[in-house]
Structures are given as structure tokens and as C-alpha cells.
Scaffold this motif. Structure first.
Motif, PDB file in Angstrom:
ATOM      1  N   GLY A 468       0.785  -1.231   0.000  1.00 47.51           N
ATOM      2  CA  GLY A 468       0.000   0.000   0.000  1.00 47.51           C
ATOM      3  C   GLY A 468       0.806   1.264   0.000  1.00 47.51           C
ATOM      4  O   GLY A 468       0.266   2.356  -0.236  1.00 47.51           O
ATOM      5  N   PHE A 469       2.096   1.173   0.241  1.00 44.26           N
ATOM      6  CA  PHE A 469       2.927   2.355   0.433  1.00 44.26           C
ATOM      7  C   PHE A 469       2.922   3.310  -0.754  1.00 44.26           C
ATOM      8  O   PHE A 469       2.819   4.532  -0.601  1.00 44.26           O
ATOM      9  CB  PHE A 469       4.360   1.904   0.750  1.00 44.26           C
ATOM     10  N   LEU A 470       3.039   2.783  -1.973  1.00 45.44           N
ATOM     11  CA  LEU A 470       3.171   3.643  -3.150  1.00 45.44           C
ATOM     12  C   LEU A 470       1.843   4.218  -3.647  1.00 45.44           C
ATOM     13  O   LEU A 470       1.852   5.163  -4.433  1.00 45.44           O
ATOM     14  CB  LEU A 470       3.831   2.856  -4.289  1.00 45.44           C
ATOM     15  N   LEU A 530      -4.587   3.448   8.749  1.00 43.50           N
ATOM     16  CA  LEU A 530      -5.940   3.890   9.100  1.00 43.50           C
ATOM     17  C   LEU A 530      -6.256   5.244   8.486  1.00 43.50           C
ATOM     18  O   LEU A 530      -7.389   5.485   8.037  1.00 43.50           O
ATOM     19  CB  LEU A 530      -6.079   3.954  10.630  1.00 43.50           C
ATOM     20  N   SER A 531      -5.279   6.145   8.450  1.00 38.93           N
ATOM     21  CA  SER A 531      -5.510   7.457   7.839  1.00 38.93           C
ATOM     22  C   SER A 531      -5.750   7.332   6.337  1.00 38.93           C
ATOM     23  O   SER A 531      -6.562   8.068   5.761  1.00 38.93           O
ATOM     24  CB  SER A 531      -4.328   8.380   8.117  1.00 38.93           C
ATOM     25  N   THR A 532      -5.066   6.385   5.676  1.00 39.60           N
ATOM     26  CA  THR A 532      -5.287   6.156   4.251  1.00 39.60           C
ATOM     27  C   THR A 532      -6.688   5.604   4.003  1.00 39.60           C
ATOM     28  O   THR A 532      -7.367   5.995   3.031  1.00 39.60           O
ATOM     29  CB  THR A 532      -4.226   5.191   3.688  1.00 39.60           C
ATOM     30  N   MET A 533      -7.146   4.710   4.876  1.00 37.77           N
ATOM     31  CA  MET A 533      -8.494   4.173   4.751  1.00 37.77           C
ATOM     32  C   MET A 533      -9.551   5.268   4.943  1.00 37.77           C
ATOM     33  O   MET A 533     -10.621   5.228   4.323  1.00 37.77           O
ATOM     34  CB  MET A 533      -8.704   3.059   5.783  1.00 37.77           C
ATOM     35  N   VAL A 596      -2.003  -3.524  -8.969  1.00 39.17           N
ATOM     36  CA  VAL A 596      -3.203  -4.079  -8.357  1.00 39.17           C
ATOM     37  C   VAL A 596      -4.148  -2.970  -7.930  1.00 39.17           C
ATOM     38  O   VAL A 596      -5.373  -3.048  -8.132  1.00 39.17           O
ATOM     39  CB  VAL A 596      -2.833  -4.966  -7.152  1.00 39.17           C
ATOM     40  N   ALA A 597      -3.590  -1.903  -7.362  1.00 40.25           N
ATOM     41  CA  ALA A 597      -4.423  -0.765  -6.964  1.00 40.25           C
ATOM     42  C   ALA A 597      -5.109  -0.145  -8.174  1.00 40.25           C
ATOM     43  O   ALA A 597      -6.272   0.291  -8.092  1.00 40.25           O
ATOM     44  CB  ALA A 597      -3.574   0.279  -6.251  1.00 40.25           C
ATOM     45  N   ALA A 612      -8.118  -0.412   0.373  1.00 39.42           N
ATOM     46  CA  ALA A 612      -7.294  -1.624   0.334  1.00 39.42           C
ATOM     47  C   ALA A 612      -5.841  -1.313   0.678  1.00 39.42           C
ATOM     48  O   ALA A 612      -5.199  -2.047   1.444  1.00 39.42           O
ATOM     49  CB  ALA A 612      -7.395  -2.275  -1.045  1.00 39.42           C
ATOM     50  N   ALA A 613      -5.317  -0.199   0.120  1.00 38.66           N
ATOM     51  CA  ALA A 613      -3.937   0.183   0.415  1.00 38.66           C
ATOM     52  C   ALA A 613      -3.749   0.457   1.897  1.00 38.66           C
ATOM     53  O   ALA A 613      -2.783  -0.006   2.526  1.00 38.66           O
ATOM     54  CB  ALA A 613      -3.544   1.406  -0.404  1.00 38.66           C
ATOM     55  N   GLY A 614      -4.681   1.202   2.489  1.00 40.71           N
ATOM     56  CA  GLY A 614      -4.590   1.493   3.918  1.00 40.71           C
ATOM     57  C   GLY A 614      -4.717   0.243   4.767  1.00 40.71           C
ATOM     58  O   GLY A 614      -4.031   0.103   5.796  1.00 40.71           O
ATOM     59  N   PHE A 615      -5.579  -0.669   4.357  1.00 39.31           N
ATOM     60  CA  PHE A 615      -5.754  -1.917   5.089  1.00 39.31           C
ATOM     61  C   PHE A 615      -4.451  -2.712   5.134  1.00 39.31           C
ATOM     62  O   PHE A 615      -4.059  -3.226   6.183  1.00 39.31           O
ATOM     63  CB  PHE A 615      -6.861  -2.755   4.440  1.00 39.31           C
ATOM     64  N   PHE A 616      -3.764  -2.813   4.002  1.00 34.64           N
ATOM     65  CA  PHE A 616      -2.507  -3.568   3.969  1.00 34.64           C
ATOM     66  C   PHE A 616      -1.430  -2.897   4.822  1.00 34.64           C
ATOM     67  O   PHE A 616      -0.659  -3.582   5.519  1.00 34.64           O
ATOM     68  CB  PHE A 616      -2.018  -3.723   2.533  1.00 34.64           C
ATOM     69  N   ILE A 617      -1.349  -1.557   4.777  1.00 37.63           N
ATOM     70  CA  ILE A 617      -0.346  -0.861   5.596  1.00 37.63           C
ATOM     71  C   ILE A 617      -0.626  -1.077   7.075  1.00 37.63           C
ATOM     72  O   ILE A 617       0.282  -1.384   7.863  1.00 37.63           O
ATOM     73  CB  ILE A 617      -0.331   0.645   5.258  1.00 37.63           C
ATOM     74  N   ALA A 618      -1.900  -0.908   7.474  1.00 32.12           N
ATOM     75  CA  ALA A 618      -2.262  -1.109   8.885  1.00 32.12           C
ATOM     76  C   ALA A 618      -2.042  -2.551   9.314  1.00 32.12           C
ATOM     77  O   ALA A 618      -1.546  -2.816  10.416  1.00 32.12           O
ATOM     78  CB  ALA A 618      -3.720  -0.692   9.110  1.00 32.12           C
TER      79      ALA A 618
END
Length: 642
Positions: A468-470, A530-533, A596-597, A612-618
């Protein structure tokens, strides 16, 4: 007895000789030739030209990350020009960033073989050529080769050389110097995204890529400032044919054993050592301090001794022009103040051979080129990837505790973290894939750490975080444009991430000295995820800037806390090995992240892609939480068995 160092100087090296006891052995690890065990240590300048190197490292990283992490400004224009989906376009940069990490062990091997300057300059040429070729490319597959694979290898060479060299120039000021140099990444992202957006809107992605090619070409000249450091080679020799030195790698890195034998040769026995790339890992070799202490222990034994006196030789390797007076005085001061002479009860006298320097004209003096020192082995240091305060390291504390306050110099710590090499290795100066390169690969890619459940969780976390970082870097501009946010501000959101990331590196790096870096790492990743989500809850301008600030600040922990986390869990001697494996999983996560994103975005919209990106980072942050408990339990179990 006199305790002054003996200095023999010529135009290329000066040699300091101290009487001691013991060591000569065949190098069975390197192929069976009879040779000696040596150790090479670098001498930090702690200022002076080092600040020029810091500035050069800053600019190199500025360009590198300013190009590689601002690909979102290219996405739409490149997709329209190539007439392919944006998920395929995103794959181009994903390949480059993946190799940015995965090729790290190869770049480290290149550094150990040819030096930092050759590596960064080679990376500059590769990147400039690949991006220049991309300007003329109309085929997508060819673009994957040039803009993705070849450029990514060049990225890795620049990243490793510019990111590591600063740590070799500084010891006490290392955290400050490293913070300044690595902040080039954040400032580069902050500056380059609006510039790229403007240039793409003005003349398209191809001309912007040509501009980037020129920037990478400048790194070639910036990298010329990466001068080779003065280095010392520690060698121990003896003429006594009855002395045997047996080194058992399975016990510990410092497990040297002296025994008596009737044989005329010494033995170095890698009984349980695994070999990768026809070499063995660094931690299977003793440190330079272990070599020195071995001789001092035997010398301190009471009663008469019939053993032959051996020599501890510190050979100072400078540039081919010779070692100047300042460097020679630096060596003399370090050795005379160090407790090494006292340990060996040396009968030492001073002698110096004077050789007139070569005459050069004005231009020769102005543009003098200091060549790479072939004996240099920078990646044999345990702390090569460490960017925290050295005072927190057990190796540093031990080296200082065992030295009187008035006698403390940089020599003790350098000896404690530098791994031994073989004379055959030091003399192998032809070819690319020599022992110097193969041993670094064996160290970084040693799979033994994967047998530990805590490290498997750490690798899983690294993979999830980079899934999710990028995504915010690449898609936040287009997402907010589609949501109706002012286009001017859309170009500044990634800049806000970069600015807050620079602040985060400084703040989190300072806090890591007082707070457990693993818990801080986990906490910041959870907050970033969480902030990304939650970033899609509102498209209010201030809310979006707030999200970018929080995200950029928190993900700074990924870069500035990684080495501290690894050292706290597995010790300094495993840092290089752990870093190599972690980089592999960073690269794998980056490879599938934005493609994928993009697929998710095309099918379900931007909100789901960011969710989805935020979920993977968290999730990557939550995976880190039990690691400390697992590692502590294993340590207690080992102590109980002992």
C-alpha cells in the motif's frame, strides 16, 4: 620499554608494526590457499570533506527519489500516449521501484568490490541511458525493459552508495549527517512532483523523461566527490610452525581458539557453515577486535613463554598519491592513544622513510583523482546499514567500557564492528565476481534468519506495508482531480507528503533513542494505514492536506527506524543479513502494489483502492506487534538451555 608506534612510510602506504603473538593460517574458506587472516577498517574523517559528501549524497538521493516516487504525475499522459491501461503504465514504475530494493544485495557487492564512487557513477550512467532510451521508445515491452528493469538496477546502485557512504565518513555525528543526507528523499519528492506535473502539462512525459535523464547524468559528476577513505588493514603473522589457530564459525563470530599442534600449518575449519555463491557470511568471521584481543590474551599469560613472537601490522592504505601528513598524524594519534599497544606490551620505536611527492602542474593538482583503494572492504562492517546513534549499540558501549577514558579513540569501535577477511581476498583484484562480491551476497541473502518465526513475521509485514505504500504517491493527484478538488492544490498533495516525511525522519529518529523502535514502527504504520483508509471521508481541502501530513510523517518510520528495529531484535552482527532479506520483500510488495491498486480503481473506484492500500499498511503494522514477545521468548529459551 617504549610504547610509540613504528611508522614506515612510502609514497603509497605507511605501516605500523607492534610486536604481539600468533596467527597464520590457510584460507580454507576462500578456496584452500595458505594465507593469513586480516581485517580492514576505515578511518572516519568526522567532518571536513565529509560534509561535502553529505551534500553530494543529499543531491543524489534528491534526484533519485524525486524521480522514482513522483510517477503519479506521468500516469495519465503516458497511458494516453501509449494507448494502454493505467494499470500497465503503473507496472512500469513498479518494476523500477521493485528492483530499487531487490537489486540491493548486488549493488552492495559492487560497492565492496569497486567502492562507493564507482557504484554511484555507474548507476548514474545506467539511469541516464535507460531514461534517454525511453524517450524514443514507443513499444510497451521495450519500455518495461528500459524505464522499468534497467533503470531500476541503476536506482539501486545510486540508492545504496549514496545512502551508505555518509555512515563511513562520520562516527559521533553519524545520526545528524545521515538525517541530512536521507532527507534528500523527502525534499526531492516535495520539489519534483509539482515540477514534473508542470513539465508534463507543458511538453508531455517524453520530454520530462529526457529532463530526468539529464538529472541522473549530473549524479555522475556529483558522485566524483565520494573520495576513498583512509583505511587500515590489520594483519597478524608468526613464524612459529607449532602454533595452530582453529576458528569454529558455529560457535560465535569471536570464537577463536588457540591450541598447540605438531602440524606445520594452521587450520580454519568451517565445520557447519553454509556456503552461498561459493562464499560464507560475514558473521562466520571474527571481528578485528577479536584478532587483536586474541594476541593480547596470549601475551598476558603468566610465566615464561617459548612461543615465537608474532606481529600485529596495521597497514594504512591511502590514495595512490600517498598518505598526507594529516592522515599520517591521524593514524599515529589513534594508535598511540589506543589501548592496543598496552595490550601487547609492545617494544616499539618510531622510524619514517621520506619519499618526495610526485610533481604535478596546476591542473593536475586542481583536478587530482584519488583512485579506489583495492584493499577496501566497506561491506565487511556490521554497522554498514545502521543509521542510528552508535552510543546505543552494545558493540560501541563494550568498546568504550574496555578502554580508559583518556585513551578512547575511534579505533576501538572500528575494530569491534569490522569483520576479518583473508589475505587471498584482499589480494584478489581482477574480475567482478570476486570473493569481495560473493561474500557480501552470501551475507545479505543468507536464508538462516527465515527459520525464525519472528523474522518471517517481519518479512510479511514488509511485504504488506509496501503493498500500500506507493498508492498515495501515485494516485492521490488523479483521485482528487476526479473529486473536483482545485487542480493547483492537487499538484501539491504529494509535496505535502514529502515535507511531512522530512520532519518525520528527524522527529521519529530522535524519539527512537527513548522509545522502543519496534513499537514506534508498528504504531506509525497502523496510523498511516488507518488514515489512508479514512482519506476518502471528505475532499475538503484542509482535510486532504491533513491526511497527507499524517501519512507522510508516519511512513517516515519505514526508512529511519528499519535498521534500529533489526538491531534491537537480532543484533548488529545480523543487520546486513536481515536488511538484505527485508529489501527483497519490500521489492516484491512494490512490484504488485500500484498495478493491483489500478485494477481495483478501474473496477470499483478510487475509494476502494485507497481503502485496500490502507488496510494492507495497517495490517503490516499489526503483524509487527507480537514480534517482540516471540523474540523475547526465544532468547529466554536459549538462555535456559545454556
Amino acid at each position: 620499554m617504549s610504547h610509540k608506534p613504528v611508522i614506515a612510510k612510502n609514497d603509497k602506504k605507511s605501516i605500523l608494526v607492534i610486536p604481539s603473538r600468533v596467527i597464520s593460517r590457510p584460507d580454507n574458506l576462500a578456496g584452500g590457499e595458505e594465507t593469513e587472516i586480516t581485517a580492514q577498517i576505515s578511518v572516519p574523517q568526522e567532518g571536513g570533506w565529509g560534509w561535502v559528501v553529505v551534500a553530494a549524497s543529499f543531491m543524489s538521493i534528491f534526484v533519485l527519489d524525486g524521480v522514482s516516487f513522483t510517477f503519479g504525475s506521468f500516469l495519465k499522459d503516458m497511458s494516453d500516449d501509449l494507448n494502454v491501461s493505467d494499470s500497465l503504465v503503473a507496472l512500469l514504475n513498479s518494476i523500477a521501484v521493485a528492483l530499487y530494493f531487490i537489486a540491493g544485495p548486488l549493488a552492495s557487492a559492487y560497492i565492496n568490490r569497486f567502492g562507493f564512487r564507482a557504484c554511484v557513477m555507474s548507476g548514474s550512467v545506467i539511469c541516464a541511458f535507460s531514461l534517454f532510451a525511453s524517450y524514443f521508445t514507443t513499444d510497451y515491452a521495450t519500455l518495461c525493459l528500459f524505464y522499468g528493469a534497467i533503470a531500476g538496477c541503476g536506482y539501486s546502485m545510486i540508492n545504496l552508495s549514496a545512502g551508505l557512504i555518509v555512515g563511513f565518513y562520520f562516527e559521533k555525528l553519524r545520526p545528524i549527517a545521515m538525517a541530512i543526507a536521507t532527507s534528500g528523499s523527502s525534499i526531492g519528492v516535495m520539489s519534483m512532483f509539482p515540477v514534473n506535473t508542470y513539465l508534463v502539462n507543458l511538453s508531455g512525459w517524453r520530454n520530462t523523461t529526457l529532463f530526468h535523464s539529464g538529472l541522473f547524468g549530473l549524479i555522475y559528476f556529483i558522485g566524483m566527490t565520494f573520495r576513498p577513505l583512509l583505511s587500515l588493514t590489520v594483519v597478524k603473522t608468526t613464524d612459529d610452525p607449532t602454533r595452530t589457530v582453529t576458528y569454529l564459525p558455529s560457535l560465535s563470530a569471536a570464537a577463536l581458539r588457540l591450541t598447540a599442534s605438531s602440524t606445520k600449518q594452521d587450520n580454519l575449519i568451517p565445520t557447519t557453515t553454509e556456503r552461498l555463491f561459493s562464499a560464507v557470511s560475514n558473521y562466520n568471521f571474527p571481528t578485528a577486535a577479536a584478532i587483536v584481543e586474541e594476541g593480547s590474551t596470549s601475551a598476558a599469560q603468566p610465566g615464561p613463554s617459548t612461543a615465537a613472537m608474532s606481529k600485529l601490522t596495521l597497514m594504512a592504505h591511502g590514495p595512490q598519491s600517498g598518505i598526507n601528513r594529516h592522515q599520517l598524524k591521524q593514524i599515529q594519534d589513534m594508535i598511540s592513544k589506543s589501548n592496543v599497544i598496552d595490550q601487547y606490551h609492545g617494544n616499539v620505536n618510531v622510524s619514517e622513510n621520506t619519499v618526495l611527492p610526485k610533481k604535478r602542474n596546476f591542473w593536475g593538482r586542481l583536478f587530482h583523482w584519488e583512485e579506489h583503494i583495492p584493499q577496501s572492504r566497506p561491506m565487511y562492517r556490521d554497522d554498514a546499514f545502521y543509521d542510528g546513534k552508535l552510543e546505543k549499540l552494545p558493540a560501541y558501549q563494550k568498546s568504550m567500557m574496555e578502554t580508559a577514558t583518556e585513551a578512547k579513540t575511534g579505533l576501538e569501535y572500528q575494530l569491534a564492528v569490522s569483520r576479518a577477511a583473508t589475505t587471498a581476498d584482499m589480494q584478489e583484484q581482477r574480475g567482478v565476481f570476486t570473493t569481495a562480491a560473493r561474500r557480501v551476497l552470501a551475507t545479505m541473502m543468507d536464508p538462516n534468519l527465515l527459520k525464525q518465526s519472528s523474522f518471517l513475521l517481519l518479512c510479511l509485514s514488509a511485504f504488506l506495508i509496501y503493498l500500500g505504500f506507493l498508492v498515495p504517491y501515485v494516485f492521490i493527484q488523479n483521485r482528487n482531480l476526479d473529486a473536483g478538488v482545485d487542480p493547483y492544490h492537487c499538484t501539491l498533495f504529494v509535496s505535502a507528503i514529502g515535507l511531512s516525511n522530512a520532519i518525520g525522519r528527524i522527529v521519529l529518529g530522535a524519539l527512537a533513542c527513548k522509545i522502543d523502535p519496534l513499537l514506534m514502527f508498528a504504531g506509525t504504520c497502523i496510523v498511516a494505514g488507518l488514515s489512508t483508509m479514512a482519506s476518502d471521508l471528505s475532499y475538503n481541502l484542509y482535510y486532504q492536506y491533513f491526511y497527507c501530513t499524517v501519512f507522510g510523517f508516519c511512513v517516515a518510520s519505514i526508512a529511519c527506524l528499519r535498521s534500529m528495529v533489526l538491531v534491537s531484535l537480532y543484533g548488529l552482527e545480523k543487520l546486513t543479513n536481515a536488511t538484505g532479506m527485508i529489501l527483497l520483500f519490500h521489492g516484491l510488495g512494490s512490484l504488485v502494489s500500484t498495478p493491483v491498486a489500478s485494477v481495483i480503481k478501474n473496477k470499483y473506484g478510487y475509494p476502494i483502492a485507497f481503502y485496500a492500500a490502507g488496510f494492507f499498511i495497517a495490517l503490516g503494522g499489526f503483524v509487527l506487534l507480537p514480534i517482540k514477545c516471540i523474540s523475547t521468548k526465544k532468547s529466554k529459551a536459549i538462555d535456559t538451555q545454556k
